[in-house]
Design a protein around this motif. Structure first.
Motif, PDB file in Angstrom:
ATOM      1  N   MET A  86       7.172  -6.215  10.868  1.00 58.42           N
ATOM      2  CA  MET A  86       6.322  -7.378  11.142  1.00 58.42           C
ATOM      3  C   MET A  86       6.386  -8.383   9.992  1.00 58.42           C
ATOM      4  O   MET A  86       5.386  -8.936   9.550  1.00 58.42           O
ATOM      5  CB  MET A  86       4.882  -6.942  11.413  1.00 58.42           C
ATOM      6  N   GLY A  87       7.601  -8.591   9.497  1.00 62.68           N
ATOM      7  CA  GLY A  87       7.835  -9.659   8.539  1.00 62.68           C
ATOM      8  C   GLY A  87       7.691  -9.308   7.083  1.00 62.68           C
ATOM      9  O   GLY A  87       7.950 -10.165   6.221  1.00 62.68           O
ATOM     10  N   VAL A  88       7.286  -8.077   6.767  1.00 61.61           N
ATOM     11  CA  VAL A  88       7.117  -7.683   5.364  1.00 61.61           C
ATOM     12  C   VAL A  88       7.722  -6.303   5.140  1.00 61.61           C
ATOM     13  O   VAL A  88       7.959  -5.544   6.086  1.00 61.61           O
ATOM     14  CB  VAL A  88       5.631  -7.671   4.930  1.00 61.61           C
ATOM     15  N   LEU A  89       7.948  -5.964   3.865  1.00 58.11           N
ATOM     16  CA  LEU A  89       8.485  -4.654   3.546  1.00 58.11           C
ATOM     17  C   LEU A  89       7.454  -3.579   3.842  1.00 58.11           C
ATOM     18  O   LEU A  89       6.298  -3.687   3.434  1.00 58.11           O
ATOM     19  CB  LEU A  89       8.886  -4.600   2.069  1.00 58.11           C
ATOM     20  N   LEU A 121      19.277  -7.376  -3.452  1.00 61.77           N
ATOM     21  CA  LEU A 121      18.327  -6.308  -3.757  1.00 61.77           C
ATOM     22  C   LEU A 121      19.077  -5.077  -4.256  1.00 61.77           C
ATOM     23  O   LEU A 121      20.293  -4.965  -4.102  1.00 61.77           O
ATOM     24  CB  LEU A 121      17.505  -5.968  -2.508  1.00 61.77           C
ATOM     25  N   THR A 122      18.334  -4.131  -4.831  1.00 60.63           N
ATOM     26  CA  THR A 122      18.948  -2.918  -5.372  1.00 60.63           C
ATOM     27  C   THR A 122      18.711  -1.695  -4.507  1.00 60.63           C
ATOM     28  O   THR A 122      19.421  -0.703  -4.622  1.00 60.63           O
ATOM     29  CB  THR A 122      18.396  -2.615  -6.777  1.00 60.63           C
ATOM     30  N   GLY A 123      17.675  -1.743  -3.661  1.00 58.33           N
ATOM     31  CA  GLY A 123      17.300  -0.579  -2.870  1.00 58.33           C
ATOM     32  C   GLY A 123      16.170   0.222  -3.478  1.00 58.33           C
ATOM     33  O   GLY A 123      15.644   1.143  -2.852  1.00 58.33           O
ATOM     34  N   THR A 124      15.758  -0.129  -4.708  1.00 54.96           N
ATOM     35  CA  THR A 124      14.653   0.575  -5.367  1.00 54.96           C
ATOM     36  C   THR A 124      13.340  -0.191  -5.256  1.00 54.96           C
ATOM     37  O   THR A 124      12.325   0.227  -5.822  1.00 54.96           O
ATOM     38  CB  THR A 124      14.964   0.808  -6.853  1.00 54.96           C
ATOM     39  N   GLU A 125      13.334  -1.297  -4.518  1.00 59.65           N
ATOM     40  CA  GLU A 125      12.167  -2.178  -4.484  1.00 59.65           C
ATOM     41  C   GLU A 125      10.942  -1.529  -3.845  1.00 59.65           C
ATOM     42  O   GLU A 125      11.060  -0.708  -2.929  1.00 59.65           O
ATOM     43  CB  GLU A 125      12.505  -3.465  -3.709  1.00 59.65           C
ATOM     44  N   LEU A 126       9.772  -1.930  -4.327  1.00 65.34           N
ATOM     45  CA  LEU A 126       8.489  -1.611  -3.710  1.00 65.34           C
ATOM     46  C   LEU A 126       7.948  -2.879  -3.054  1.00 65.34           C
ATOM     47  O   LEU A 126       8.511  -3.967  -3.209  1.00 65.34           O
ATOM     48  CB  LEU A 126       7.507  -1.075  -4.748  1.00 65.34           C
TER      49      LEU A 126
END
Length: 388
Positions: free
Chosen positions: A304-307, A224-229
């Motif tokens: 809880m398992g998601v971003l 990952l890049t750290g910019t993810e939504l």
């Protein structure tokens, strides 16, 4: 079958919301209480919608809070937080919600558990029962009422409200342990551990008890890049499985569970796993552009398992503590400034958080972490729930 009628308040705190109760309005037996609360939220819901309950079908909106007057010296109220699973009959009482911690003072004042000034700032000292820590809310009052409306803006919340200043006192356990959430500040005694994660390999991680037990890793090691939504991550089942494998191994390494399987089945709320990266420009979930030169680091956290759609309050506490202590994954990316503050970008925008930390006899101590949030009552009255 008849329905029970239970006094409750639906509140937003920070970027979360949940159903708040007074302890004496709920069963004293924990098993009976949890069955009731699950039905109130609408869990487990095999459709994942919480259509027949008060939950919002996300980790940020599937929460319950229980308050009572405190017998503990120096504290006004006892605060219990439950993270409710959406698709399983589980309420995880192992950790705290830093966002809803912001709403505890306002609820306590409005419910008459604490008396505040007619005008000015009310100070509410809160004993967080789950993790055995003190939290202080500084709540604005006007005309003998909690002031909930104002001009304070918080990324991740659509409308402005009144600012509530929150202090998490001694949020990280000391080196001798004593934190009910899992022992010492660094349970392994190291600031960086290595987890052997299936599908990832050797993964450097900082395992820290601060706010909640938290695992920090570099974004790049997860691809990952750290910019993810959220939309970039939450549809990738293989990625989420790797993340959960890392979180479960970290839970074992922190001494919170005996096996990774136990972490997944019985302790989904904590520890949290977060990934960090050096600053980069990105567009937040509301379309606002966050410039790289306006932040110290990028941070994202799973819940809880998601971003998570923004940043958990306890995640911010852990970021502040880890940034203030040399040799962690976080401080390696962005050490805290001279004022102890760090400004980080998350999926909904940016947030500033500060820590008072000092080194004593070769050990680092975090006296407190400070941040500003807001809180508001959304509805008050009674919840209806079918009687067993």
């Amino acid at each position: 079958m008849k329905q029970l009628r239970i006094p409750a308040v639906y509140m937003r705190g920070g970027t979360s919301k949940g159903v708040f109760f007074l302890a004496h309005d709920l069963p004293s037996d924990p098993a009976m209480r949890d069955r009731l609360l699950l039905r109130i939220i609408g869990s487990p819901d095999r459709y994942g919608k919480h259509t027949d309950g008060m939950g919002g079908a996300t980790s940020s909106t599937s929460k319950v809070v229980i308050l009572s007057k405190s017998d503990r010296a120096g504290c006004d109220v006892d605060y219990r937080f439950g993270q409710v699973a959406i698709d399983a009959p589980v309420i995880d009482w192992s950790g705290n919600c830093g966002n809803l911690s912001t709403a505890v003072g306002a609820f306590a004042l409005s419910a008459g558990l604490v008396e505040g000034p007619a005008d000015g700032m009310a100070t509410v000292r809160i004993w967080q029962v789950n993790i055995g820590k003190v939290i202080v809310n500084h709540v604005p009052m006007q005309g003998a009422e909690v002031q909930e409306l104002g001009g304070f803006e918080l990324d991740g919340v659509a409308f402005p409200a009144a600012e509530v200043k929150v202090e998490f006192l001694d949020p990280a356990a000391d080196e001798e342990g004593g934190n009910e959430a899992g022992g010492a500040m660094f349970p392994s005694g190291r600031r960086i551990d290595v987890l052997d994660v299936p599908g990832v390999g050797k993964l450097e991680a900082t395992l820290i008890n601060a706010g909640n037990p938290t695992i920090f890793v570099d974004a790049a090691r997860l691809g990952l890049t750290g910019t993810e939504l959220q939309g970039d991550v939450n549809g990738d089942k293989a990625l989420l499985q790797r993340v959960e494998a890392a979180r479960a191994l970290g839970a074992v390494a922190m001494g919170l569970v005996a096996t990774p399987e136990e972490a997944t089945a019985k302790r989904p709320h904590t520890p949290k796993l977060a990934f960090v990266a050096k600053p980069a420009s990105y567009v937040a979930s509301d379309g606002k552009r966050i410039e790289a030169d306006s932040i110290d680091l990028l941070a994202r956290i799973f819940s809880m398992g998601v971003l998570h759609h923004a940043m958990t309050g306890t995640g911010a506490v852990a970021i502040a503590a880890a940034a203030a202590i040399p040799g962690t994954i976080v401080s390696r990316v962005a050490p805290a400034g001279a004022d102890g503050r760090v400004h980080f970008g998350h999926p909904s925008g940016a947030l500033s958080v500060g820590a008072e930390a000092r080194e004593e006899a070769g050990q680092w101590k975090v006296a407190k972490v400070m941040m500003s949030r807001s809180a508001r009552r959304l509805m008050e009255g009674w919840v209806r729930v079918p009687a067993e």
